[in-house]
Design a protein around this motif. Structure first.
Motif, PDB file in Angstrom:
ATOM      1  N   THR A  67       0.767  -1.215  -0.080  1.00 46.32           N
ATOM      2  CA  THR A  67       0.140  -0.092  -0.001  1.00 46.32           C
ATOM      3  C   THR A  67       0.831   1.252   0.036  1.00 46.32           C
ATOM      4  O   THR A  67       0.479   2.219  -0.786  1.00 46.32           O
ATOM      5  CB  THR A  67      -0.842  -0.171   1.293  1.00 46.32           C
ATOM      6  N   ARG A  68       1.920   1.289   0.814  1.00 45.60           N
ATOM      7  CA  ARG A  68       2.861   2.524   0.770  1.00 45.60           C
ATOM      8  C   ARG A  68       3.381   2.610  -0.704  1.00 45.60           C
ATOM      9  O   ARG A  68       3.782   3.809  -0.612  1.00 45.60           O
ATOM     10  CB  ARG A  68       4.029   2.160   1.886  1.00 45.60           C
ATOM     11  N   VAL A  78       1.244   6.318  -6.016  1.00 48.45           N
ATOM     12  CA  VAL A  78       1.082   6.252  -7.675  1.00 48.45           C
ATOM     13  C   VAL A  78      -0.432   6.223  -8.195  1.00 48.45           C
ATOM     14  O   VAL A  78      -0.769   6.951  -8.956  1.00 48.45           O
ATOM     15  CB  VAL A  78       1.754   4.959  -8.037  1.00 48.45           C
ATOM     16  N   LEU A  79      -1.345   5.392  -7.383  1.00 49.03           N
ATOM     17  CA  LEU A  79      -2.581   5.565  -7.695  1.00 49.03           C
ATOM     18  C   LEU A  79      -3.245   7.089  -7.535  1.00 49.03           C
ATOM     19  O   LEU A  79      -3.879   7.377  -8.213  1.00 49.03           O
ATOM     20  CB  LEU A  79      -3.488   4.694  -6.972  1.00 49.03           C
ATOM     21  N   LEU A 126      -9.309   2.090   0.981  1.00 43.56           N
ATOM     22  CA  LEU A 126      -9.674   0.686   1.413  1.00 43.56           C
ATOM     23  C   LEU A 126      -8.557  -0.321   1.114  1.00 43.56           C
ATOM     24  O   LEU A 126      -8.852  -1.293   0.988  1.00 43.56           O
ATOM     25  CB  LEU A 126     -11.058   0.534   0.583  1.00 43.56           C
ATOM     26  N   MET A 127      -7.510   0.388   0.325  1.00 44.90           N
ATOM     27  CA  MET A 127      -6.379  -0.523  -0.277  1.00 44.90           C
ATOM     28  C   MET A 127      -5.979  -1.567   0.815  1.00 44.90           C
ATOM     29  O   MET A 127      -5.822  -2.840   0.533  1.00 44.90           O
ATOM     30  CB  MET A 127      -5.359   0.268  -0.959  1.00 44.90           C
ATOM     31  N   LEU A 128      -5.463  -0.838   1.819  1.00 45.24           N
ATOM     32  CA  LEU A 128      -4.860  -1.700   2.731  1.00 45.24           C
ATOM     33  C   LEU A 128      -5.602  -2.980   3.467  1.00 45.24           C
ATOM     34  O   LEU A 128      -5.234  -3.988   3.205  1.00 45.24           O
ATOM     35  CB  LEU A 128      -4.352  -0.669   3.979  1.00 45.24           C
ATOM     36  N   PRO A 129      -6.955  -2.754   3.912  1.00 44.63           N
ATOM     37  CA  PRO A 129      -7.516  -3.928   4.431  1.00 44.63           C
ATOM     38  C   PRO A 129      -8.054  -4.850   3.271  1.00 44.63           C
ATOM     39  O   PRO A 129      -7.957  -5.972   3.588  1.00 44.63           O
ATOM     40  CB  PRO A 129      -8.765  -3.279   5.206  1.00 44.63           C
ATOM     41  N   LEU A 130      -8.109  -4.426   1.999  1.00 44.65           N
ATOM     42  CA  LEU A 130      -8.594  -5.280   0.910  1.00 44.65           C
ATOM     43  C   LEU A 130      -7.535  -6.073   0.672  1.00 44.65           C
ATOM     44  O   LEU A 130      -7.783  -7.279   0.099  1.00 44.65           O
ATOM     45  CB  LEU A 130      -9.227  -4.446  -0.150  1.00 44.65           C
ATOM     46  N   LEU A 131      -6.310  -5.543   0.281  1.00 46.39           N
ATOM     47  CA  LEU A 131      -5.059  -6.323   0.169  1.00 46.39           C
ATOM     48  C   LEU A 131      -4.811  -7.361   1.055  1.00 46.39           C
ATOM     49  O   LEU A 131      -4.404  -8.460   0.692  1.00 46.39           O
ATOM     50  CB  LEU A 131      -3.956  -5.479  -0.204  1.00 46.39           C
TER      51      LEU A 131
END
Length: 440
Positions: free
Chosen positions: A53-54, A59-60, A87-92
């Motif tokens: 995520t970091r 980039v996103l 939401l990227m962190l929990p979904l990843l």
């Protein structure tokens, strides 16, 4: 652990039973090598998601952020997707955990801990959604008091149990019984449906109002029809979700019909009058109207029951739609049509009155608001008064002689200046007093 709880209330016995079951599950996890392996996998999945995520989030955000002045469909879509980046962190983490779940089950024959971890990641995603992404006040309240408690029950594995308990609890209203779960489901579904209905109605109304090729009255009618259709569909869907048969609404419809015939007669009359006004376009938003009772103002809003007029002193007048149908209404605007006004004046009897019309018409025509179409300024002789010759100048303007426009006042100044420049006297009343000596 054995406790004698026979003398305690049922709720205490049930709570203690659940606590003992939870302790047994936790003890089994703490003493099981398979559970420790799954704990390690959860930590590894979370760390990998955090590192990725970091790297990816900046980039996103850079790719999805459009230029501030861009208003295209693609730019709108990019802004919408950008909202969900948190939401990227929990979904990843959920995706990495799900990828390793099959390996863990095949190796240890158990996956309870890793399944619990997946649910924790979903709960974390729900919390981020409610606290950081949702901005609408109603949806945020719905998420805080509905979504998060439901996700917490799901995470602890108690959602099915709670649902079964709520399905067993019933509330009777006469001959009709509802389960508590049906009522909760109806409240949630109704809230979401009518919020979607309000949002859809706002979007539809905004789109219709942008259609400049449609008459204003047609736009208003289309907005009202769309509003009625959207909320009607939402109501029917809600009845279907709750489980109320639509055939039972026939009795309600009959009761409403009786009410319309008696207590709601005026409301029905105003509603139908509003539809007629929108269809005929006799009066719509922006028109300056004067009613038979002397009330006058600009129509600033139309509703199902009434029209709202704004007078030039800033007051809002709510006029029932029925009054526009059953009484005489003078529409001064008629969506941009011009209006005729006149200003009277007098000149002295010593004046060559043949010169007055040409002088005044040229002077009034200099006003930027005075129109040449349908007719240019027209000065007419009206009569021979006691003190002078009476004239009046007629002129057409595209507006109302009140509020921000002062056409009659401006034309009066033009008349005064034109007569003064041409040495034409404006008379004022004269009285001759004759004194007679009394006979001796």
């Amino acid at each position: 652990m054995n406790f004698d709880l026979s003398g305690q209330p049922q709720i205490v016995q049930t709570t203690v039973g659940y606590a003992i079951q939870g302790w047994d599950i936790a003890k089994g996890w703490l003493l099981s090598p398979a559970a420790w392996s799954q704990f390690g996998l959860l930590v590894l999945a979370f760390v990998a998601a955090l590192l990725l995520t970091r790297k990816l989030r900046p980039v996103l955000e850079r790719v999805l952020t459009p230029e501030p002045d861009r208003r295209s469909i693609l730019a709108t879509l990019r802004r919408f997707v950008l909202i969900f980046v948190p939401l990227m962190l929990p979904l990843l983490a959920f995706a990495f955990t799900a990828a390793g779940e099959g390996f863990t089950r095949a190796l240890f024959g158990s996956g309870a801990v890793i399944a619990f971890g997946k649910r924790v990641f979903l709960l974390l995603a729900a919390r981020i959604l409610v606290s950081e992404i949702i901005t609408d006040g109603f949806l945020k309240t719905l998420g805080r008091f509905i979504l998060l408690p439901v996700m917490a029950l799901y995470t602890l594995g108690l959602l099915d149990l709670a649902t079964a308990q709520l399905n067993q609890m019933t509330i009777a209203l006469g001959n009709i019984e509802f389960t508590v779960m049906a009522i909760i489901r109806g409240v949630i579904a109704g809230s979401i449906l009518f919020w979607l209905g309000r949002w859809s109605n706002d979007q539809t109304g905004s789109y219709i109002h942008k259609q400049e090729d449609m008459r204003p009255a047609t736009r208003q009618l289309a907005v009202k029809a769309a509003e009625l259709g959207i909320y009607g569909i939402a109501f029917l869907l809600l009845m279907n979700i709750v489980g109320i048969p639509l055939t039972s609404l026939a009795v309600l419809g009959g009761a409403i019909g009786v009410g319309l015939g008696f207590g709601l007669q005026k409301i029905a009359s105003n509603y139908i009058s509003g539809i007629i006004l929108l269809l005929e376009g006799q009066a719509t938003v922006g028109d300056y109207v004067e009613l038979d009772n002397g009330m006058a103002g600009t129509i600033v809003q139309t509703t199902a029951r009434a029209m709202i007029l704004e007078s030039f002193d800033g007051r809002w007048i709510v006029v029932p739609n029925e009054d526009f149908i059953t009484t005489r209404v003078i529409n001064y605007s008629d969506q941009g049509s011009s209006n005729r006004y006149e200003v009277p004046f007098s000149v002295s009897y010593n004046t060559d009155i043949n010169l007055v019309p040409d002088i005044i018409e040229k002077a009034v025509a200099q006003h930027p608001g005075v129109l040449d179409d349908p007719f240019p300024p027209d000065c007419e002789l009206r009569g021979f008064g006691d003190s002078g010759v009476d004239f009046a100048v007629e002129f057409w303007v595209n507006g109302i002689d009140d509020g921000q426009h002062k056409y009659s006042s401006d034309v009066g100044f033009l008349i005064w200046n034109a007569l003064r420049d041409n040495n034409i006297e404006i008379p004022y009343p004269h009285r001759v007093v004759e004194l007679r000596k009394a006979p001796e």
